[in-house]
Design a protein around this motif. Structure first.
Motif, PDB file in Angstrom:
ATOM      1  N   SER A   1      -9.155  59.630   1.043  1.00  0.00           N
ATOM      2  CA  SER A   1     -10.328  58.779   1.237  1.00  0.00           C
ATOM      3  C   SER A   1     -11.239  59.331   2.327  1.00  0.00           C
ATOM      4  CB  SER A   1      -9.875  57.360   1.586  1.00  0.00           C
ATOM      5  OG  SER A   1     -10.961  56.522   1.883  1.00  0.00           O
TER       6      SER A   1
ATOM      7  N   LYS B   1     -15.270  60.571   2.313  1.00  0.00           N
ATOM      8  CA  LYS B   1     -16.306  60.149   3.259  1.00  0.00           C
ATOM      9  C   LYS B   1     -17.054  61.343   3.839  1.00  0.00           C
ATOM     10  CE  LYS B   1     -14.112  55.835   4.805  1.00  0.00           C
ATOM     11  NZ  LYS B   1     -13.548  55.122   5.974  1.00  0.00           N
TER      12      LYS B   1
ATOM     13  N   GLU C   1     -19.969  62.534   1.787  1.00  0.00           N
ATOM     14  CA  GLU C   1     -21.084  61.629   1.612  1.00  0.00           C
ATOM     15  C   GLU C   1     -22.111  61.880   2.712  1.00  0.00           C
ATOM     16  OE1 GLU C   1     -19.268  57.835   1.659  1.00  0.00           O
ATOM     17  OE2 GLU C   1     -18.354  58.034  -0.331  1.00  0.00           O
TER      18      GLU C   1
ATOM     19  N   LYS D   1     -20.713  56.829  10.316  1.00  0.00           N
ATOM     20  CA  LYS D   1     -19.613  57.487   9.603  1.00  0.00           C
ATOM     21  C   LYS D   1     -18.728  58.252  10.571  1.00  0.00           C
ATOM     22  CE  LYS D   1     -20.201  57.958   5.613  1.00  0.00           C
ATOM     23  NZ  LYS D   1     -20.851  58.191   4.316  1.00  0.00           N
TER      24      LYS D   1
ATOM     25  N   GLU E   1     -16.346  55.864  11.988  1.00  0.00           N
ATOM     26  CA  GLU E   1     -15.313  55.516  11.015  1.00  0.00           C
ATOM     27  C   GLU E   1     -14.262  56.620  10.915  1.00  0.00           C
ATOM     28  OE1 GLU E   1     -17.230  54.772   7.340  1.00  0.00           O
ATOM     29  OE2 GLU E   1     -18.265  52.954   8.015  1.00  0.00           O
TER      30      GLU E   1
END
Length: 372
Positions: free
Chosen positions: A262, A266, A269, A275, A278
């Motif tokens: 996952s 990310k 992207e 981000k 995150e």
């Protein structure tokens, strides 16, 4: 009830399913009465610890299987106390000094000294054995202390070092050990073991499913057996519910691998400051669950390689991953280098998508020029 990987662990060198040439070499070694210090290295799940214990059983007999768990307390020179978990028998002792982090030198010195000064129970072998796992994670100070200890107590003590790679171990320690490389099992070896275990456990396993597990386990036999156990539980649940399956069942990957997959998504992207925060949180969560930092880099690199656009991008990704792992070994805060690796890849991805050519992707770059 024990796990399959523990239940069917070979107890002798003759029962090992692969790397038979190495097992024969170890048997010839002990048949001559010579037992040097050993360094057994190879990838995770290749049977390094299994062969070490099989060797001890060949030398000392079944007494090495009567294990007891102890918590030994150590005290530093400035009064700080900490506990270290130790597995031991009357003939050997197993410890992972890297759990003590910066105090691993103290653990290595005191434990080997205590074991070497105690009397041996056999007349044939007047020594005891210390098994040190994850030896490649020892600090340089601990390795230098180990070198001196190997020389001082060579008559009454032998050391078996178990590591994934021999490169982090200093030459002074390697020169005093016999190096044994334990190669990873092939997919055919793993499939054969899985079919044999399924037959002993009396549940059905098709050849196609065994091959699928063998291809998905990354040549890690322990992981393959855990995946087989998960497959058996899911298959039993489906049969209990009245659902008959004739095709292949997807075996779920470990949660940390799902999180890294996952995270790789990310990174491909559109980058932003939110981000980055995150990603930092994801790295902290993986570290909280004790996932090794070098394993994070390797698995994340594998997931990112599947998303690279061309071969030059793959080459630069591998160079960034190698630099990240190198600086993590030299530094004291791996989270900084993990974040830098993630940010550099986002910059590389953005540049490749936009058709930009960066002069030096590995150089010092302002963070605000990377995130948008």
């Amino acid at each position: 009830m024990s796990l399959l990987c523990d239940k069917y662990r070979p107890t002798t060198l003759a029962k090992c399913d692969f790397n038979q040439q190495q097992c024969q070499r170890m048997r010839r070694l002990i048949s001559t009465g010579n037992f040097p210090h050993l360094l057994i290295y190879g990838p995770s799940g290749s049977g390094k610890k299994t062969r070490a214990y099989a060797l001890l059983r060949e030398v000392f007999g079944v007494g090495v299987e009567r294990l007891k768990l102890e918590h030994k307390q150590f005290e530093t020179s400035y009064g700080r106390k900490f506990d270290q978990t130790v597995m031991s028998s009357n003939y050997h002792l197993e410890v992972n000094p890297s759990d003590a982090q910066f105090f691993d030198r103290l653990v290595v010195q005191q434990l080997i000294k205590e074991l070497a000064t105690s009397a041996s129970l056999t007349d044939k072998h007047k020594f005891k054995v210390v098994v040190i796992t994850e030896a490649d994670r020892l600090t340089r100070e601990a390795q230098h202390a180990l070198r001196r200890t190997l020389e001082k107590y060579v008559v009454t003590c032998r050391v078996i070092l178990i590591a994934e790679s021999a490169s982090p171990i200093i030459p002074a320690v390697k020169s005093r050990c016999l190096l044994l490389r334990n190669g990873a099992p092939t997919s055919a070896n793993i499939s054969s073991v899985l079919v044999s275990v399924a037959k002993k456990e009396c549940f059905s396993l098709s050849a196609q499913m065994a091959d699928k597990i063998a291809n998905d386990c990354d040549h890690n036999l322990r992981r393959a057996l855990l995946m087989l156990e998960t497959y058996n539980v899911r298959q039993t649940g489906l049969n209990t519910a009245g659902t008959h399956t004739t095709g292949l069942i997807d075996v779920p990957q470990p949660q940390w691998r799902q999180q890294l997959a996952s995270l790789a998504k990310k990174l491909t992207e559109s980058p932003s400051m939110k981000k980055v925060l995150e990603i930092r949180s994801a790295f902290y969560e993986l570290q909280t669950h004790l996932v090794p930092n070098d394993l994070i880099v390797r698995q994340l690199t594998k997931d990112l390689l599947k998303r690279c656009l061309d071969d030059p991008m793959k080459s630069r990704l591998m160079q960034m991953a190698a630099d990240c792992e190198h600086w993590m070994r030299l530094g004291s805060k791996p989270i900084i280098h993990l974040e830098a690796f993630a940010i550099k890849f986002m910059n590389l991805w953005k540049s490749s998508v936009d058709g930009l050519q960066l002069d030096d992707i590995d150089g010092d770059t302002d963070m605000m020029s990377i995130v948008y």
